[in-house]
Design a protein around this motif. Structure first.
Motif, PDB file in Angstrom:
ATOM      1  N   ARG A 144       0.831  -1.207   0.000  1.00  0.00           N
ATOM      2  CA  ARG A 144       0.000   0.000   0.000  1.00  0.00           C
ATOM      3  C   ARG A 144       0.867   1.260   0.000  1.00  0.00           C
ATOM      4  NH1 ARG A 144      -3.285  -3.335   3.342  1.00  0.00           N
ATOM      5  NH2 ARG A 144      -2.337  -2.490   5.243  1.00  0.00           N
ATOM      6  N   VAL A 145       1.974   1.219   0.739  1.00  0.00           N
ATOM      7  CA  VAL A 145       2.885   2.368   0.728  1.00  0.00           C
ATOM      8  C   VAL A 145       3.441   2.582  -0.668  1.00  0.00           C
ATOM      9  CG1 VAL A 145       5.101   3.227   1.573  1.00  0.00           C
ATOM     10  CG2 VAL A 145       3.497   2.188   3.169  1.00  0.00           C
ATOM     11  N   ALA A 146       3.806   1.497  -1.343  1.00  0.00           N
ATOM     12  CA  ALA A 146       4.341   1.606  -2.706  1.00  0.00           C
ATOM     13  C   ALA A 146       3.299   2.186  -3.656  1.00  0.00           C
ATOM     14  CB  ALA A 146       4.812   0.230  -3.183  1.00  0.00           C
ATOM     15  N   GLU A 147       2.047   1.766  -3.487  1.00  0.00           N
ATOM     16  CA  GLU A 147       0.987   2.332  -4.328  1.00  0.00           C
ATOM     17  C   GLU A 147       0.827   3.831  -4.078  1.00  0.00           C
ATOM     18  OE1 GLU A 147      -2.368  -0.196  -3.398  1.00  0.00           O
ATOM     19  OE2 GLU A 147      -2.281  -1.027  -5.428  1.00  0.00           O
ATOM     20  N   GLY A 148       0.924   4.262  -2.791  1.00  0.00           N
ATOM     21  CA  GLY A 148       0.848   5.688  -2.475  1.00  0.00           C
ATOM     22  C   GLY A 148       1.980   6.474  -3.093  1.00  0.00           C
ATOM     23  N   ASN A 149       3.210   5.848  -3.028  1.00  0.00           N
ATOM     24  CA  ASN A 149       4.354   6.509  -3.650  1.00  0.00           C
ATOM     25  C   ASN A 149       4.172   6.629  -5.166  1.00  0.00           C
ATOM     26  OD1 ASN A 149       5.639   6.821  -1.199  1.00  0.00           O
ATOM     27  ND2 ASN A 149       6.771   4.872  -1.365  1.00  0.00           N
ATOM     28  N   LEU A 150       3.510   5.633  -5.760  1.00  0.00           N
ATOM     29  CA  LEU A 150       3.236   5.679  -7.203  1.00  0.00           C
ATOM     30  C   LEU A 150       2.299   6.836  -7.543  1.00  0.00           C
ATOM     31  CD1 LEU A 150       3.388   4.519 -10.054  1.00  0.00           C
ATOM     32  CD2 LEU A 150       1.521   2.949  -9.433  1.00  0.00           C
ATOM     33  N   GLU A 151       1.237   6.995  -6.737  1.00  0.00           N
ATOM     34  CA  GLU A 151       0.305   8.108  -6.985  1.00  0.00           C
ATOM     35  C   GLU A 151       1.009   9.451  -6.793  1.00  0.00           C
ATOM     36  OE1 GLU A 151      -2.736   7.852  -8.229  1.00  0.00           O
ATOM     37  OE2 GLU A 151      -2.325   5.695  -8.332  1.00  0.00           O
ATOM     38  N   GLN A 152       1.880   9.510  -5.796  1.00  0.00           N
ATOM     39  CA  GLN A 152       2.627  10.748  -5.566  1.00  0.00           C
ATOM     40  C   GLN A 152       3.548  11.047  -6.754  1.00  0.00           C
ATOM     41  OE1 GLN A 152       4.975  10.715  -1.995  1.00  0.00           O
ATOM     42  NE2 GLN A 152       5.005  12.948  -1.856  1.00  0.00           N
ATOM     43  N   ALA A 153       4.159  10.009  -7.317  1.00  0.00           N
ATOM     44  CA  ALA A 153       5.025  10.194  -8.478  1.00  0.00           C
ATOM     45  C   ALA A 153       4.218  10.658  -9.693  1.00  0.00           C
ATOM     46  CB  ALA A 153       5.762   8.895  -8.784  1.00  0.00           C
ATOM     47  N   LYS A 154       3.009  10.108  -9.843  1.00  0.00           N
ATOM     48  CA  LYS A 154       2.149  10.557 -10.942  1.00  0.00           C
ATOM     49  C   LYS A 154       1.810  12.037 -10.797  1.00  0.00           C
ATOM     50  CE  LYS A 154      -0.133   6.117 -11.885  1.00  0.00           C
ATOM     51  NZ  LYS A 154      -1.424   5.379 -11.821  1.00  0.00           N
ATOM     52  N   ALA A 155       1.481  12.437  -9.548  1.00  0.00           N
ATOM     53  CA  ALA A 155       1.160  13.844  -9.301  1.00  0.00           C
ATOM     54  C   ALA A 155       2.375  14.735  -9.552  1.00  0.00           C
ATOM     55  CB  ALA A 155       0.653  14.037  -7.874  1.00  0.00           C
ATOM     56  N   GLY A 156       3.557  14.250  -9.171  1.00  0.00           N
ATOM     57  CA  GLY A 156       4.770  15.030  -9.410  1.00  0.00           C
ATOM     58  C   GLY A 156       5.027  15.234 -10.881  1.00  0.00           C
ATOM     59  N   LEU A 157       4.796  14.178 -11.686  1.00  0.00           N
ATOM     60  CA  LEU A 157       4.962  14.313 -13.131  1.00  0.00           C
ATOM     61  C   LEU A 157       3.947  15.285 -13.711  1.00  0.00           C
ATOM     62  CD1 LEU A 157       6.224  13.527 -15.809  1.00  0.00           C
ATOM     63  CD2 LEU A 157       4.673  11.538 -15.889  1.00  0.00           C
ATOM     64  N   ALA A 158       2.701  15.182 -13.254  1.00  0.00           N
ATOM     65  CA  ALA A 158       1.669  16.099 -13.752  1.00  0.00           C
ATOM     66  C   ALA A 158       2.008  17.543 -13.405  1.00  0.00           C
ATOM     67  CB  ALA A 158       0.309  15.721 -13.174  1.00  0.00           C
ATOM     68  N   SER A 159       2.507  17.764 -12.175  1.00  0.00           N
ATOM     69  CA  SER A 159       2.880  19.120 -11.763  1.00  0.00           C
ATOM     70  C   SER A 159       4.034  19.645 -12.610  1.00  0.00           C
ATOM     71  CB  SER A 159       3.248  19.109 -10.280  1.00  0.00           C
ATOM     72  OG  SER A 159       3.680  20.392  -9.865  1.00  0.00           O
ATOM     73  N   ALA A 160       5.021  18.794 -12.861  1.00  0.00           N
ATOM     74  CA  ALA A 160       6.160  19.210 -13.687  1.00  0.00           C
ATOM     75  C   ALA A 160       5.713  19.536 -15.108  1.00  0.00           C
ATOM     76  CB  ALA A 160       7.224  18.116 -13.691  1.00  0.00           C
ATOM     77  N   GLN A 161       4.780  18.746 -15.639  1.00  0.00           N
ATOM     78  CA  GLN A 161       4.271  19.017 -16.988  1.00  0.00           C
ATOM     79  C   GLN A 161       3.474  20.332 -17.027  1.00  0.00           C
ATOM     80  OE1 GLN A 161       2.217  15.279 -17.554  1.00  0.00           O
ATOM     81  NE2 GLN A 161       3.870  14.481 -18.852  1.00  0.00           N
ATOM     82  N   ILE A 162       2.728  20.599 -15.948  1.00  0.00           N
ATOM     83  CA  ILE A 162       1.991  21.864 -15.878  1.00  0.00           C
ATOM     84  C   ILE A 162       2.952  23.042 -15.872  1.00  0.00           C
ATOM     85  CG2 ILE A 162       0.551  23.303 -14.389  1.00  0.00           C
ATOM     86  CD1 ILE A 162      -0.923  20.737 -13.560  1.00  0.00           C
ATOM     87  N   ASN A 163       3.987  22.958 -15.059  1.00  0.00           N
ATOM     88  CA  ASN A 163       4.970  24.041 -15.006  1.00  0.00           C
ATOM     89  C   ASN A 163       5.668  24.224 -16.347  1.00  0.00           C
ATOM     90  OD1 ASN A 163       4.477  24.729 -12.338  1.00  0.00           O
ATOM     91  ND2 ASN A 163       6.015  23.304 -11.531  1.00  0.00           N
ATOM     92  N   LEU A 164       5.934  23.108 -17.030  1.00  0.00           N
ATOM     93  CA  LEU A 164       6.528  23.201 -18.358  1.00  0.00           C
ATOM     94  C   LEU A 164       5.578  23.928 -19.318  1.00  0.00           C
ATOM     95  CD1 LEU A 164       8.770  22.495 -20.371  1.00  0.00           C
ATOM     96  CD2 LEU A 164       7.603  20.289 -20.751  1.00  0.00           C
ATOM     97  N   GLY A 165       4.291  23.620 -19.178  1.00  0.00           N
ATOM     98  CA  GLY A 165       3.304  24.310 -20.021  1.00  0.00           C
ATOM     99  C   GLY A 165       3.236  25.797 -19.742  1.00  0.00           C
ATOM    100  N   TYR A 166       3.480  26.175 -18.478  1.00  0.00           N
ATOM    101  CA  TYR A 166       3.442  27.593 -18.123  1.00  0.00           C
ATOM    102  C   TYR A 166       4.596  28.392 -18.732  1.00  0.00           C
ATOM    103  CZ  TYR A 166      -0.189  26.847 -14.580  1.00  0.00           C
ATOM    104  OH  TYR A 166      -1.367  26.563 -13.938  1.00  0.00           O
ATOM    105  N   THR A 167       5.590  27.711 -19.269  1.00  0.00           N
ATOM    106  CA  THR A 167       6.695  28.455 -19.883  1.00  0.00           C
ATOM    107  C   THR A 167       6.273  29.113 -21.192  1.00  0.00           C
ATOM    108  OG1 THR A 167       7.510  26.456 -21.004  1.00  0.00           O
ATOM    109  CG2 THR A 167       8.425  26.973 -18.830  1.00  0.00           C
ATOM    110  N   THR A 168       5.160  28.687 -21.755  1.00  0.00           N
ATOM    111  CA  THR A 168       4.551  29.402 -22.881  1.00  0.00           C
ATOM    112  C   THR A 168       3.312  30.105 -22.359  1.00  0.00           C
ATOM    113  OG1 THR A 168       5.344  27.771 -24.486  1.00  0.00           O
ATOM    114  CG2 THR A 168       3.535  29.205 -25.172  1.00  0.00           C
TER     115      THR A 168
END
Length: 380
Positions: free
Chosen positions: A142-166
Motif C-alpha cells: 500500500r505504501v508503494a501504491e501511495g508513492n506511485l500516486e505521488q510520483a504521478k502527481a509530481g509528473l503532472a505538476s512538472a508538466q503543468i509548469n513546463l506548459g506555463y513556460t509558454t
C-alpha cells in the motif's frame, strides 16, 4: 418791463418741454410677440463616463525563469490561446524527466511489493511463515501504491509548469504595453504584469448619478422593480472626447448595489458594441440620456430675462399691457426652455426687446418675420 417778458419766455419753454414729454410718453414700442405652445418634449442629461473592455486581464508569469521570446507587439490583436511569451523551459523539461524517472521507480516498487505479497500468501497458508509477515508485506504494498500516486502527481505538476513556460492569451483582445523585454528575469511575484489584454469587442461605459438624479432616473421609467425599470430605459448615446457622437447606441444594463459614501453618487453601466475596435480601455467621454417631459410649455431663451437666479418673461395681457412673470424651468431643448409653471399654452410673451420694458407698459404686438419664425421653429 423785462420781468413780464422773461416770465412769458419761461412759460413758453416749459410748455414746449411738457408737450415733448407728453408726446414721448405716449410712444408705444412695436415688439415681436410669441404665442407659447405645450406638448411632450425630450431633453438630454450628460454625465462623465469612463470606458472599459468587457474583459481586462493582467498577463503574469506563473513560473520563474528568463523571458526568452516576446511573440506579440504592443497594440496587436490576439486570439484566445495564442502564444504571447516564452520563458526558458530547459529547467522545467529536466524536472519533467526527473518526475518520469521517479514514476518508473515507483511503479517498480509497486511491482516488487505485489510480488512479495503473492509469495507470502501460500507460505502463510502452509504455516511456513507467520501471518505477521504477510500483513507487513501488504502494508508495504500500500505504501508503494501511495508513492506511485505521488510520483504521478509530481509528473503532472512538472508538466503543468513546463506548459506555463509558454504564456497563452486567456481571451481574445488587444495587447497593452509590454513591461518586460527579452532576457528579463520573471517571477509570479513581480509587482508589474508582463502586459494587459483587453477584450473590447464590446465595452462597458461607467457613469455616476447623484442621489437626486437617481431618484428622477427611477421615477421616469415604468416597472415594479429597478431591474424592470432598467429594461425600459431607452438606448443612450456616447459623446466622445472630440464632441462627436459614437455611431452605435448602448443600453443601460447595471446599477451598482450601493452609493459611494465619499461622493454620494451611484454608478451605472451601459454596454456598447465595438466591432471596429474604435473604443479602447481607458477612453473617456460622456453618456447622454434622454429625459421625457409631458405637457410642458416651450419658451425661447431669447424671450427670457434672468434676475438673481430667477428667470422671467414679459407676458402680453389685455390692452397689450406687459407684466413680468417668473417661470419654472425644468430643462432645455435647443434654443428653448421647458417651462413647468408660470405661463401656460396660448399665452403671449414678448419675443425680443425686453431689456427696457417696464411693468404694465403698453406695446404694439407684431408677428415674427417669416424667416425668424422659421428659425424659431427649427430651434423648437
Amino acid at each position: 418791463m423785462k420781468t413780464p417778458l422773461l416770465l412769458f419766455v419761461m412759460l413758453f419753454v416749459y410748455g414746449c418741454s411738457s408737450q415733448e414729454n407728453g408726446q414721448s410718453a405716449v410712444t408705444v414700442p412695436a415688439l415681436p410677440v410669441w404665442e407659447v405652445t405645450s406638448g411632450e418634449q425630450t431633453t438630454h442629461q450628460e454625465y462623465p463616463a469612463s470606458i472599459e473592455g468587457i474583459v481586462n486581464v493582467e498577463i503574469r508569469p506563473q513560473v520563474n525563469g528568463t523571458l526568452e521570446q516576446v511573440l506579440v507587439d504592443e497594440g496587436s490583436f490576439v486570439k484566445k490561446g495564442q502564444p504571447l511569451f516564452r520563458i526558458n523551459d530547459r529547467p522545467y523539461r529536466e524536472q519533467v524527466n526527473a518526475a518520469r524517472a521517479s514514476l518508473l521507480a515507483a511503479r517498480g516498487a509497486v511491482e516488487n511489493a505485489r510480488l512479495e505479497v503473492e509469495k507470502l500468501v501460500p507460505l502463510v497458508e502452509k504455516k511456513v511463515v507467520s501471518e505477521f509477515q504477510l500483513k507487513s508485506a501488504r502494508a508495504a504494498y500500500r505504501v508503494a501504491e501511495g508513492n506511485l500516486e505521488q510520483a504521478k502527481a509530481g509528473l503532472a505538476s512538472a508538466q503543468i509548469n513546463l506548459g506555463y513556460t509558454t504564456v497563452m492569451a486567456p481571451v481574445s483582445g488587444y495587447v497593452g504595453r509590454l513591461h518586460k523585454k527579452q532576457g528579463s528575469l520573471l517571477s509570479p511575484t513581480d509587482p508589474e504584469p508582463l502586459t494587459t489584454l483587453s477584450d473590447v469587442h464590446e465595452v462597458n461605459v461607467y457613469f455616476s448619478l447623484s442621489e437626486s438624479d437617481f431618484v428622477k432616473f427611477k421615477s421616469q421609467y415604468p416597472g415594479a422593480s429597478l431591474s424592470d425599470k432598467i429594461k425600459n430605459v431607452p438606448p443612450v448615446d456616447l459623446i466622445l472626447s472630440d464632441q462627436s457622437t459614437y455611431a452605435s447606441r448602448g443600453r443601460v444594463d447595471m446599477v451598482d448595489g450601493q452609493f459611494d459614501k465619499n461622493t454620494g453618487a451611484i454608478t451605472l453601466r451601459a454596454r456598447f458594441p465595438n466591432k471596429e475596435g474604435l473604443l479602447r480601455e481607458g477612453n473617456t467621454g460622456r453618456i447622454r440620456i434622454g429625459v421625457q417631459h409631458e405637457d410642458v410649455v416651450l419658451v425661447p431663451q431669447s424671450a427670457t430675462l434672468e434676475i438673481q437666479d430667477k428667470i422671467f418673461v414679459f407676458a402680453v395681457g389685455d390692452s397689450n399691457k406687459v407684466s413680468k412673470k417668473p417661470i419654472t424651468v425644468v430643462g432645455k431643448n435647443g434654443g428653448n426652455y421647458l417651462v413647468k409653471d408660470g405661463i401656460k399654452a396660448g399665452d403671449r410673451i414678448v419675443y425680443k426687446g425686453i431689456d427696457h420694458l417696464q411693468e404694465d407698459q403698453v406695446i404694439k404686438p407684431e408677428a415674427l418675420p417669416a424667416e425668424e419664425k422659421r428659425l424659431a421653429s427649427i430651434k423648437n
